[in-house]
Write an enzyme that holds these catalytic residues in place. Sequence first.
Site, PDB file in Angstrom:
ATOM      1  CG  HIS A 168      -2.016  -1.063   1.099  1.00 15.25           C
ATOM      2  ND1 HIS A 168      -1.797  -2.375   1.438  1.00 15.25           N
ATOM      3  CD2 HIS A 168      -3.298  -1.002   0.662  1.00 15.25           C
ATOM      4  CE1 HIS A 168      -2.898  -3.083   1.232  1.00 15.25           C
ATOM      5  NE2 HIS A 168      -3.813  -2.274   0.769  1.00 15.25           N
ATOM      6  CD  GLU A 192      -2.657  -3.963  -5.475  1.00 11.41           C
ATOM      7  OE1 GLU A 192      -3.482  -3.365  -4.767  1.00 11.41           O
ATOM      8  OE2 GLU A 192      -2.823  -5.127  -5.865  1.00 11.41           O
ATOM      9  CD  GLU A 218      -5.574   0.092  -3.239  1.00 11.84           C
ATOM     10  OE1 GLU A 218      -6.319   0.278  -2.260  1.00 11.84           O
ATOM     11  OE2 GLU A 218      -4.799  -0.877  -3.331  1.00 11.84           O
ATOM     12  CG  HIS A 268      -8.294  -2.300  -5.833  1.00 12.60           C
ATOM     13  ND1 HIS A 268      -9.107  -1.881  -4.794  1.00 12.60           N
ATOM     14  CD2 HIS A 268      -7.190  -2.852  -5.261  1.00 12.60           C
ATOM     15  CE1 HIS A 268      -8.517  -2.170  -3.654  1.00 12.60           C
ATOM     16  NE2 HIS A 268      -7.361  -2.760  -3.894  1.00 12.60           N
TER      17      HIS A 268
END
Length: 353
Positions: A168, A192, A218, A268
Amino acid sequence: SLPFAGATIESMIADVFERKLLGRDPHATERLWRDVYAMGYRLRSDPTVMAILSGLEMACWDIVGKAVDRPIYDLLGGRVHERLRVYTYLYPTDADSRDVHRDPDLAAERAVAYAEDGFTAIKFDPVVEYTALDPSQPTAAILDHAERYVRAIRDAVGPEVDLLVGTHGQFSASGAARLARRLEPFDPLWFEEPVPPENIDAMAQVARRTSIPIATGERLSTKYEFREVLTRQAASIIQPNLGRVGGILEAKKVAALAEAHYAHVAPHLYNGPVGLAASLQLDACTPNFLVQEVIGYGADFHGDLVGGALVVEDGYAEIPTAPGLGITLDRAVVEGARSSPTRLHLDVHPRDD
């Protein structure tokens, strides 16, 4: 997910609807989209406005599709796929005595269970230390743990299952490159959000330094933000979340931009069955679609909300054929579950240790 209490979000949605959509023709999605996007003459991809706009835009498409008795993908060029590959996340269960996000052995067991259910792609976070001070430089211990974690899953599921490494934006470009080098031997399908999404040049640095395809999207909104990612070659797998990007038509435009850059689209999902239904409509008519995230199977509260669970077989989802979004909200379930939680879905705090 918006960083506000439920009642606040509900009030925001009502305000935008009453100002810009009430009494207007839902067929005019382009004009309605522009009118909301330009509210207060902002003309910027404000995450809160874009989330509200996304939901209202989906509702317009659902109305239009149901009016002509056609699924939305038929109104956007028609389906180009017969079925849609899906992936799941390694989720904890109520029976877990250990943390699946931190325990490599439990993660491997859970991955095997999903593989036995037919999934051919599984996503997980090998590093789950999120702080308000990110992006950070991972320690040797963090890198060692991530390597053990991914190795355990790869050894357990073999080469037939794609591994999707999710982070993230926790790392600096150099830190992300160090982690990628550790994970390359396990051949993940993607890495990601290796760095926070606001620094596209840093993400491009990571992309140039690893053989693992970079995925992102996302936390991005609109074709404008995705254009920056694609033109700077920061990612080759684009992950719009239809609840944030600006809705179905905006996601279709993003997919077209990606197609022109030979990039793939893997929507996503973090916003429930309506967002999933919208994503499936996009997936069905998108030539460069890769794989769709699903949250479980919908055989739970989500399925009750929309009148049935998603049908997944051998790692592929059936394409809905019902008109509009292909779902019908059960208003009794909606009203029965109405609440106004104040706790955020995910929150982080500063930490110096």
